[in-house]
Scaffold this motif. Structure first.
Motif, PDB file in Angstrom:
ATOM      1  N   MET A   1       0.940  -1.073  -0.097  1.00 58.54           N
ATOM      2  CA  MET A   1      -0.224   0.319  -0.460  1.00 58.54           C
ATOM      3  C   MET A   1       0.639   1.084  -0.078  1.00 58.54           C
ATOM      4  O   MET A   1       0.245   2.653  -0.879  1.00 58.54           O
ATOM      5  N   ARG A   2       1.718   1.037   0.538  1.00 57.99           N
ATOM      6  CA  ARG A   2       2.923   2.162   0.474  1.00 57.99           C
ATOM      7  C   ARG A   2       2.781   3.348  -0.377  1.00 57.99           C
ATOM      8  O   ARG A   2       2.521   4.743   0.158  1.00 57.99           O
TER       9      ARG A   2
ATOM     10  N   MET B   1      -6.902  -2.495   3.509  1.00 55.83           N
ATOM     11  CA  MET B   1      -7.218  -0.916   3.002  1.00 55.83           C
ATOM     12  C   MET B   1      -7.603  -0.958   1.600  1.00 55.83           C
ATOM     13  O   MET B   1      -7.156  -0.751   0.593  1.00 55.83           O
TER      14      MET B   1
ATOM     15  N   TRP C   1      -9.192   6.605   3.812  1.00 57.63           N
ATOM     16  CA  TRP C   1      -9.577   5.047   3.606  1.00 57.63           C
ATOM     17  C   TRP C   1      -9.919   5.008   5.256  1.00 57.63           C
ATOM     18  O   TRP C   1      -9.973   4.921   6.178  1.00 57.63           O
TER      19      TRP C   1
ATOM     20  N   ASP D   1       1.917  -7.708  -0.530  1.00 58.79           N
ATOM     21  CA  ASP D   1       0.263  -8.406  -1.295  1.00 58.79           C
ATOM     22  C   ASP D   1      -0.053  -9.484  -1.424  1.00 58.79           C
ATOM     23  O   ASP D   1      -1.323 -10.093  -1.123  1.00 58.79           O
TER      24      ASP D   1
ATOM     25  N   THR E   1      -5.563  11.857   4.433  1.00 62.30           N
ATOM     26  CA  THR E   1      -4.900  10.402   3.371  1.00 62.30           C
ATOM     27  C   THR E   1      -5.487   9.385   4.298  1.00 62.30           C
ATOM     28  O   THR E   1      -6.288   8.948   3.727  1.00 62.30           O
TER      29      THR E   1
ATOM     30  N   ILE F   1       4.873  -5.847   4.491  1.00 58.02           N
ATOM     31  CA  ILE F   1       2.901  -6.420   4.251  1.00 58.02           C
ATOM     32  C   ILE F   1       3.162  -5.922   3.210  1.00 58.02           C
ATOM     33  O   ILE F   1       3.599  -5.897   2.206  1.00 58.02           O
TER      34      ILE F   1
ATOM     35  N   ARG G   1      -9.964   2.424  -0.553  1.00 57.19           N
ATOM     36  CA  ARG G   1     -10.238   3.745  -0.054  1.00 57.19           C
ATOM     37  C   ARG G   1     -11.645   4.041  -0.108  1.00 57.19           C
ATOM     38  O   ARG G   1     -12.854   3.068  -0.628  1.00 57.19           O
TER      39      ARG G   1
ATOM     40  N   LYS H   1       0.429   3.546  -2.300  1.00 57.27           N
ATOM     41  CA  LYS H   1      -1.065   3.770  -3.153  1.00 57.27           C
ATOM     42  C   LYS H   1      -1.051   5.436  -2.066  1.00 57.27           C
ATOM     43  O   LYS H   1      -2.400   6.229  -2.408  1.00 57.27           O
ATOM     44  N   LEU H   2      -0.874   5.542  -0.319  1.00 59.13           N
ATOM     45  CA  LEU H   2      -1.110   6.430   0.466  1.00 59.13           C
ATOM     46  C   LEU H   2      -0.316   7.961   0.231  1.00 59.13           C
ATOM     47  O   LEU H   2       0.891   7.886   0.725  1.00 59.13           O
TER      48      LEU H   2
END
Lengths: 442, 555
Positions: A231-232, B406, B553, B395, B549, B393, B408, A234-235
């Motif tokens: 996710m890094r 997570m 989320w 995929d 942000t 972490i 959106r 995308k944030l």
């Protein structure tokens, strides 16, 4: 455990292989094609290098009556008393209210025998804005979204403001559909009013403090996900800079019509639609790819003649002034202007003096961007056969609405044969129509 | 001055005092939330002993262990409340709810909150809208004969009453009547394609595609035009594959050939001709009898009413695609991602994640009880895992559910969260009608501008510049923060300390308290300020957190 999106979609191996084959064939200089196909392909490539760059859609929501606008049949029963006027092109007549557009007819052509299978407003709007009939499994992109998608690399460093804009959006402003939200039209109201969401609600100092504080909170959030490699990236606020750039861009002046000389403003008409057309020309000049300006109120199930005349009174000066100004700014050759609604209206009057929905032969006007002026494509019968089976027999040189899309895309030198990928990898044709060559050939 | 003038002055004064008193009561009100009737203290251990929850977690953990992947630690209670509230009401939890939660035993809090939400009309209203998107889409549909709002309101009533899902779907597929009096028939009237040349009859082809996607979780629309010649549509089993045929699609469409629409609304004409269609390889229209595309042993071919026959087959307890479809969808609503993606394209022949099959079995055993399904998922360790971890972490961790995924926030969740966060009290069915009306209007306006994804429920969407501009400068946030009847003025008025004021804004917007750095940063800013300046600074803090942000989320 979470199964891939691609595992069960229509993105079949065969689809991929076929497309890959075509790409390889393309890369190999068409050497795999037959001599005839090669010749046809060369003809395609030999099209004039100059192509249209932008599109303005004058969207007449509610469906104008072709008999009172672009396809009058004065003196016939279906006219029901409507009159027509001559234009500066011999043999072409318009509805009687088009006093100014009549003088620009040598720059404008009309497609008079358009057909669709949709007689409901919402479905027909979808059909004519996307070139496809509604499909419950996906949303097709509007023509403006397709154009922005196809020109994205050329525009990325050039323009700060949105490239797809809907002025006075009606009930169905252009959507990016399966191409994504970023191709949605940016919606604004009457250009006399401030552009929405552009002005900071606080003064500069407070705005800077707010942005600085935002960094404090975002830094804290991102630090908690430092080890989240999935996710890094995308944030964060990837569009904050672009939004702030837009908020201070000089190109925003293109939205502002209040500084345009009064005389010119008056040429367009002192109406929201007139101002929308005025802004559209400025936005195209600033580099915007597609602007849609909506004029509603055409759904005249009662009192057709009077209501259509009222709308024409707003449309005529704005359309004509737009053509004149695009010419004077030397933008008409690179800008296609399309004017029409979702379908036409019945060639007979109902009991309330209105005309109902009629998708079996209606009209659209087109100009600029390689579209030749002063031409009429197709013909409707002044004495139409009323039975359902014969409706298409009332038409000569009929075209389905997707042919309008094909014509626009071809004029913009966009490959009509290509397929675009939906988010689940389903390949979709960019268009299912055929260009109306009579509009394009010099 | 006459006695009449005195009387007028006293009357005016009393009206003013009453108004001030009413505003004061509103600003300082500390109403308690009604205790949910379904909640029984101390039931956590009972649910934890639920073999399905344990088996579900065990199956996911076994899969991760087999791949050498660790799982994350449990999420905090406030994070869980945020997830549950977003999933079940489309908004953040209110400060009022979070404060109430502090009075509940820690071990009972998830249960209490789930029970609280399931008994809240907001939950059924929100879930009905989410479900309606796949059942009838989001378009306005045919004029006059279709009432989407009636359908959604009816669906909400069913979900609020926790009507068994199979019964509910059976009614949707078989109901008769006028679209206003029998709201379920809007499923049919929505599929009328208005055409000046055709009778206004619900379209069997659209209904076949819609029924398959909405209730069986299968996209078989490709078969409308051609046989499956590329091996992506298996209507057999994994062991005995059976390529889907165009005939299969139209045999399903044939079930809708008796449906009529007339002055009495939707009804069946049992004497109508057999459905006819010209198949790709045929040169003429041919009659196509009704036949279900798979699990044919569950179909009672002796039933004359075709819709009833189809409904019985679709909702049959052994027709697993039916239960699988809704279980996967509810999972996706709660996690933001389905166990199988896309949620409406579940292969008939698998492979199926063991967790999905366990939940499906349990759902059928519990008579298609949606509330039970939601409680079961909420109770699992998998749902309660943090989205962070103390390891890298990847995929693989995300797809294996080693961490909470997570996602959106959806547009209506962003709008709902903005509106709820700027009111300390819960905007639910007990809120003032003006608050609810304001929420409705502002939410619609915001979503319209933000862009509604329509039926694309669980797509991976990225933020656009237009959306960022709306967050930075849009009227919804400006109006909510500018209204002195909302939370900004109240926090400024009643917070016992600056620390408490900052903490309340964090709780309202991010459902957590600030860390030390954040707390010090914002308290320092507020320290020298008083009156309107301090109120404006609290307003700026709100703006900052809503634009962060983290706000956008689900985590």
């Amino acid at each position: 455990m979470m199964l891939s999106e691609f595992a069960y979609s229509c993105q079949s191996l065969e689809h991929v292989q076929r497309r890959t084959f075509l790409q390889i064939a393309g890369a190999g200089g068409l050497s795999l094609l037959t001599p005839v196909a090669s010749a046809l392909a060369r003809r395609h490539d030999d099209r004039k290098v100059e192509s249209a760059k932008s599109l303005i859609v004058l969207w007449l929501e509610g469906a104008p009556s072709q008999l009172e606008t672009f396809d009058p049949h004065p003196g016939t029963a279906i006219a029901a008393g409507s009159k027509a006027r001559r234009t500066n092109v011999e043999g072409i007549r318009l509805g009687e209210g088009f006093e100014q557009l009549a003088d620009q007819m040598d720059s404008v052509s009309i497609v008079r025998a358009l057909t669709s299978k949709e007689g409901d407003h919402a479905r027909a709007m979808y059909n004519i804005k996307t070139g496809f009939r509604p499909d419950p499994t996906l949303i097709h992109p509007a023509i403006g979204s397709v154009i922005c998608h196809q020109t994205i690399s050329a525009d990325s460093q050039v323009i700060d403001i949105p490239r797809h804009i809907s002025i006075l959006p009606g009930s169905a402003p252009g959507r990016g559909g399966y191409l994504g939200d970023r191709f949605d039209a940016f919606k604004i109201g009457d250009p006399r009013d401030p552009v929405p969401d552009i002005e900071s609600p606080v003064d500069r100092q407070r705005q800077l403090q707010r942005i600085a504080d935002l960094n404090v909170v975002d830094r804290s959030f991102r630090s908690r996900y430092q080890n989240h490699s999935a996710m890094r990236d995308k944030l964060g606020h990837h569009n904050l800079d672009a939004a702030l750039t837009m908020m201070s861009s000089e190109q925003l002046d293109a939205f502002n019509v209040t500084t345009v000389p009064v005389a010119l403003r008056n040429e367009y008409g002192d109406t929201p639609f007139g101002r929308g057309c005025l802004a559209a020309v400025r936005l195209i000049h600033a580099g915007v790819r597609c602007v849609e300006v909506t004029l509603g109120g055409w759904d005249t199930h009662i009192n057709n003649h009077e209501l259509q005349a009222g709308r024409i009174g707003i449309l005529d000066p704005a359309f004509a002034a737009m053509i004149r100004e695009l010419k004077s700014r030397k933008l008409l050759d690179s800008t296609i202007v399309v004017c029409g609604g979702e379908f036409g209206r019945t060639p007979f009057m109902n009991a309330a003096g209105g005309r109902d929905h009629w998708p079996h032969g209606f009209s659209i006007a087109m100009a600029g961007g390689g579209i030749q002026g002063g031409r009429v494509i197709g013909e409707t019968n002044p004495d139409p056969k009323p039975d359902a089976a014969a409706k298409l027999a009332n038409l000569k040189d009929a075209h389905p609405v997707e042919d309008i899309h094909a014509t626009i895309l071809q004029a913009m030198n966009i490959d009509l044969q290509q397929e675009l990928d939906t988010p689940v990898g389903r390949p979709m044709k960019i268009n299912e129509g055929k260009p109306i060559q009579q509009l394009l050939d010099a | 001055m006459t006695s009449k003038d005195w009387f007028k002055d006293i009357l005016l004064l009393s009206v003013c005092l009453s108004a001030i008193a009413a505003v004061s009561v509103y600003l300082t009100a500390t109403d308690r939330i009604k205790q949910p009737t379904m909640f029984k203290a101390g039931t956590k251990s009972k649910m934890a002993a639920n073999t399905v929850v344990a088996a579900l977690d065990a199956s996911i953990e076994a899969n991760l262990a087999q791949r050498g992947l660790q799982t994350s630690y449990p999420a905090s209670e406030t994070v869980l409340m945020r997830r549950l509230s977003l999933a079940l009401t489309g908004t953040l939890p209110s400060v009022e709810e979070l404060r109430e939660l502090e009075t509940i035993e820690p071990r009972d809090r998830v249960h209490w909150f789930v029970a609280h939400l399931l008994e809240d009309r907001r939950c059924s209203d929100y879930l009905s809208e989410r479900f309606a998107r796949v059942i009838v889409g989001v378009d306005e549909g045919p004029f006059l004969v279709y009432r989407r709002r009636r359908f959604v309101a009816w669906l909400s009533d069913q979900l609020y009453a926790n009507r068994p899902y199979d019964e509910l779907v059976r009614q949707i597929l078989t109901d008769d009547g006028i679209w206003t009096d029998s709201p379920a028939v809007n499923y049919y009237t929505h599929n009328i394609i208005p055409d000046v040349e055709q009778d206004s009859k619900p379209d069997p082809i659209r209904l076949a595609g819609r029924t398959s996607r909405a209730f069986l979780g299968m996209r078989i629309d490709c078969l409308q035009c051609h046989d499956d010649f590329i091996g992506t549509m298996n209507l057999g089993s994994a062991e005995e594959p059976l390529a889907g045929l165009q005939l299969d699609f139209h045999s399903l469409a044939s079930f809708f050939s008796q449906v009529e629409n007339s002055l009495i609304g939707i009804s069946d004409d049992l004497r109508s001709d057999t459905y006819r269609y010209q198949l790709l390889e045929s040169d003429q229209l041919e009659p196509i009898p009704a036949r279900v595309p798979f699990n044919r042993e569950l179909d009672d071919e002796n039933e004359n009413n075709l819709r009833l026959r189809l409904a019985n087959w679709v909702t049959h307890r052994d027709n697993r695609p039916f239960a699988r479809s809704i279980v996967n969808r509810v999972w996706a609503i709660m996690f933001g991602v389905g166990l199988i993606q896309p949620v409406d394209n579940i292969p008939l022949d698998g492979p199926f994640p063991p967790a999905l099959e366990l939940l499906v079995d349990d759902f059928v055993v519990h008579q298609f009880d949606l509330h039970h399904l939601i409680r079961t998922i909420a109770d699992s360790d998998t749902f309660q895992r943090d989205s962070r971890a103390d390891f890298e972490i990847t995929d693989e961790h995300v797809s294996g559910w080693a961490v909470f995924p997570m996602t959106r926030l959806r547009p209506e969740q962003v709008a709902g969260s903005i509106i709820q966060s700027t009111s300390l009290k819960t905007i639910d069915s007990t809120a003032h009608v003006l608050s609810r009306l304001a929420m409705f209007g502002q939410q619609n306006e915001f979503v319209d501008r933000f862009g509604d994804p329509g039926e694309e429920e669980f797509g991976d969407r990225t933020e656009t510049v237009t959306q960022r501009l709306l967050m930075l400068n849009g009227s919804t946030i400006r109006d909510r923060l500018g209204n002195d009847l909302n939370s900004v003025a109240r926090i400024n008025l009643i917070s016992p300390s600056l620390e408490k004021a900052v903490e309340t804004v964090f709780l309202a917007t991010l459902t957590r308290v600030p860390d030390d750095e954040e707390l010090n940063h914002f308290v320092e800013q507020l320290q020298p300020l008083t009156g309107d300046d301090r109120r404006d600074r609290i307003r700026d803090l709100y703006w900052t957190l809503i634009n962060s942000t983290e706000f956008s989320w689900n985590h």
